[in-house]
Design an enzyme around this catalytic site. Structure first.
Site, PDB file in Angstrom:
ATOM      1  N   GLU A  63     -79.816 -86.112 234.679  1.00 31.50           N
ATOM      2  CA  GLU A  63     -80.694 -86.287 233.522  1.00 31.50           C
ATOM      3  C   GLU A  63     -81.227 -87.711 233.418  1.00 31.50           C
ATOM      4  OE1 GLU A  63     -81.957 -83.965 232.022  1.00 31.50           O
ATOM      5  OE2 GLU A  63     -80.606 -82.316 232.529  1.00 31.50           O
ATOM      6  N   TYR A  98     -82.666 -86.574 223.870  1.00 27.56           N
ATOM      7  CA  TYR A  98     -82.924 -85.586 224.917  1.00 27.56           C
ATOM      8  C   TYR A  98     -81.712 -85.416 225.832  1.00 27.56           C
ATOM      9  CZ  TYR A  98     -83.781 -83.535 229.278  1.00 27.56           C
ATOM     10  OH  TYR A  98     -83.595 -82.748 230.365  1.00 27.56           O
ATOM     11  N   ASP A 157     -88.390 -82.447 225.413  1.00 22.67           N
ATOM     12  CA  ASP A 157     -88.970 -83.330 226.415  1.00 22.67           C
ATOM     13  C   ASP A 157     -90.460 -83.041 226.493  1.00 22.67           C
ATOM     14  OD1 ASP A 157     -89.027 -80.858 227.624  1.00 22.67           O
ATOM     15  OD2 ASP A 157     -88.635 -81.654 229.625  1.00 22.67           O
TER      16      ASP A 157
END
Length: 360
Positions: free
Chosen positions: A37, A120, A138
Site C-alpha cells: 500500500e 486510505y 482513493d
DNA sequence: AAATCGGGGTC
DNA sequence: GACCCAGATTT
C-alpha cells in the site's frame, strides 16, 4: 440513491468478471499489505510491482526491514519517487519492531497513527488483514462514485471529501470489507478508468448517472490545477584521487535523503564558459588548480510540479578541497557510488556516459 | 485550506 | 502539455 444495487453489482462484477492478478492480492500478512500500500500511494500498480517483489525478497518480515540500513532501503526505493514514503516506511518498521515487538497493530486507530499511514492505507490494512469495516477512498473510488452517482462536487474540496467519504462508507459491504475494497479498486483500474472507460460493456452502466447523462468524461470534477516550475541544476562532478564528490540532500526540497554532486542552482539558463567555471570554483570553493573541464547538457526531467533542466560539468582536481568535507559530504569510489541512491536526473546522466564510454 | 513531495503512463 | 496514479504530511 442506488446504494444497494451499486454494492450488489460491484460484487457480481468482481466474482464473474474481475481478472486482475497482483502479487499482494489476497495477502493477509499486515507487513506485506502495508508495504504494497505504501509503494502504491500515488503510484501505478505496474510501476510498483517490481519494487514490491524486490522488497519482500530482500526483507522477509518487518523486523528484517527494521534492522536494515537507511541507505540500503533508500537504494531499493531509488527511482520510485516521493521519498518521504521510504523515510516513513523505515520509521514505522522500527516503531512496530520496538513498540509492538514486531507484531503489526490490529486496530484502525493504532494503524492510522503510524507514520506514512493515512486514512486510505489504514483502511486498506484494516479491511484486508483484519476484516474491519473501513471503506478505502482513493482516486478510483472518487472517480467511480462521481460517475455512478453523478456527483460534480469537486473531489479536492473539503465538502467533496466529506460527501464522498460518507457515500463510500454507506456503500461498503460490511460483511466482507476486504473483498469489497479490493473489488472497487480493481473496477476503477480496469473498467471505470480515468480515460476511455469501458462504459458500453460495464456491468454497472444501467445504474450509472454519468453514463445515462453522457457526462462520464466530465467526472470527477477537480477545482485546483497545478502549475509547473522550471529549475536549472548545474552539477559539478569533482574528481580527485580516484574518488568523486557527492552530497546527501537534506533540505526541505525534492530528493531528500538522496545523493547528488556539487549543485549550483540558477533562476535562468546558465552558460558555463571557461571563465565562469573558473570564477565559480575560485570564489565559492577557493579552488585554483583544476583540469579536464567537460560540460554536458542534461536530459531534462519532468516531475509533477517542476521541470529540471541543467548541465553536468566534470572537473579533475589536484587535491580534495577543505570546504567539501561537511557532515553530508563524501568522497567515494565508483563502486561505493553504486550502493547509494541518486535521483533519476543524475542516474540518467551516468547511464548515458557509460553507454558512450562503451562505444570505444 | 493550500502547498509539497517523483516518476511514469495515457491521451 | 495536461491529467492521473491503491495519498500523506507540512505549513
Amino acid at each position: 440513491m442506488n446504494g444497494k444495487k451499486f454494492t450488489q453489482f460491484l460484487l457480481e462484477w468482481n466474482k464473474a468478471l474481475n481478472n486482475r492478478p497482483m502479487p499482494w492480492k489476497g495477502e493477509k500478512d499486515p507487513y506485506k499489505v502495508w508495504l504494497s500500500e505504501v509503494i502504491l500511494q500515488q503510484t501505478r500498480v505496474e510501476q510498483g510491482w517490481a519494487y514490491y517483489e524486490k522488497f519482500v525478497k530482500q526483507y522477509k518480515d518487518i523486523k528484517a526491514l527494521a534492522k536494515a540500513s537507511d541507505e540500503a532501503v533508500f537504494k531499493l526505493w531509488e527511482g520510485l519517487g516521493y521519498y518521504s514514503r521510504c523515510k516513513n516506511l523505515l520509521f514505522t518498521a522500527r516503531t512496530v519492531a520496538e513498540k509492538y515487538n514486531g507484531v503489526f497493530p490490529a486496530s484502525y486507530e493504532e494503524i492510522v497513527q503510524l507514520k506514512g499511514i493515512g486514512p486510505y492505507t489504514a483502511s486498506a490494512i484494516a479491511s484486508f488483514c483484519f476484516n474491519l469495516p473501513y471503506a478505502v477512498i482513493d482516486g478510483n473510488v472518487f472517480r467511480i462514485l462521481a460517475r455512478v452517482f453523478g456527483i460534480d462536487t469537486p473531489i479536492d474540496s473539503t465538502a467533496g471529501k466529506k460527501q464522498f467519504k460518507e457515500l463510500a462508507e454507506q456503500l461498503l459491504d460490511r460483511e466482507q470489507p476486504g473483498i469489497y475494497n479490493q473489488a472497487i479498486m480493481d473496477f476503477g483500474a480496469t473498467v471505470c478508468k480515468p480515460a476511455l472507460p469501458l462504459c458500453s460493456s460495464c456491468h454497472l452502466n444501467s445504474i450509472c448517472a454519468a453514463f445515462k447523462n453522457a457526462t462520464v468524461s466530465n467526472l470527477p470534477v477537480k477545482e485546483k490545477t497545478l502549475q509547473k516550475k522550471l529549475r536549472w541544476f548545474s552539477y559539478f562532478i569533482f574528481h580527485a584521487n580516484d574518488t568523486t564528490f557527492i552530497h546527501k540532500r537534506t533540505a526541505k526540497d525534492i530528493w531528500q535523503n538522496l545523493f547528488e554532486f556539487y549543485l549550483v542552482e540558477s533562476d535562468a539558463a546558465p552558460s558555463w564558459t571557461d571563465d565562469k567555471v573558473e570564477t565559480l570554483l575560485a570564489t565559492r570553493l577557493g579552488i585554483k588548480q583544476f583540469s579536464n573541464v567537460t560540460v554536458i547538457t542534461a536530459l531534462p526531467q519532468q516531475l509533477t510540479h517542476q521541470t529540471i533542466k541543467g548541465y553536468f560539468i566534470s572537473i579533475n582536481l589536484a587535491e580534495v578541497p577543505q570546504v567539501l568535507s561537511g557532515a553530508n559530504d563524501r568522497w567515494v569510489t565508483t563502486e561505493q557510488m553504486k550502493n547509494l541512491p541518486f535521483p533519476g536526473f543524475i542516474n540518467q546522466h551516468l547511464q548515458n556516459k557509460n553507454i558512450q564510454a562503451s562505444l570505444f
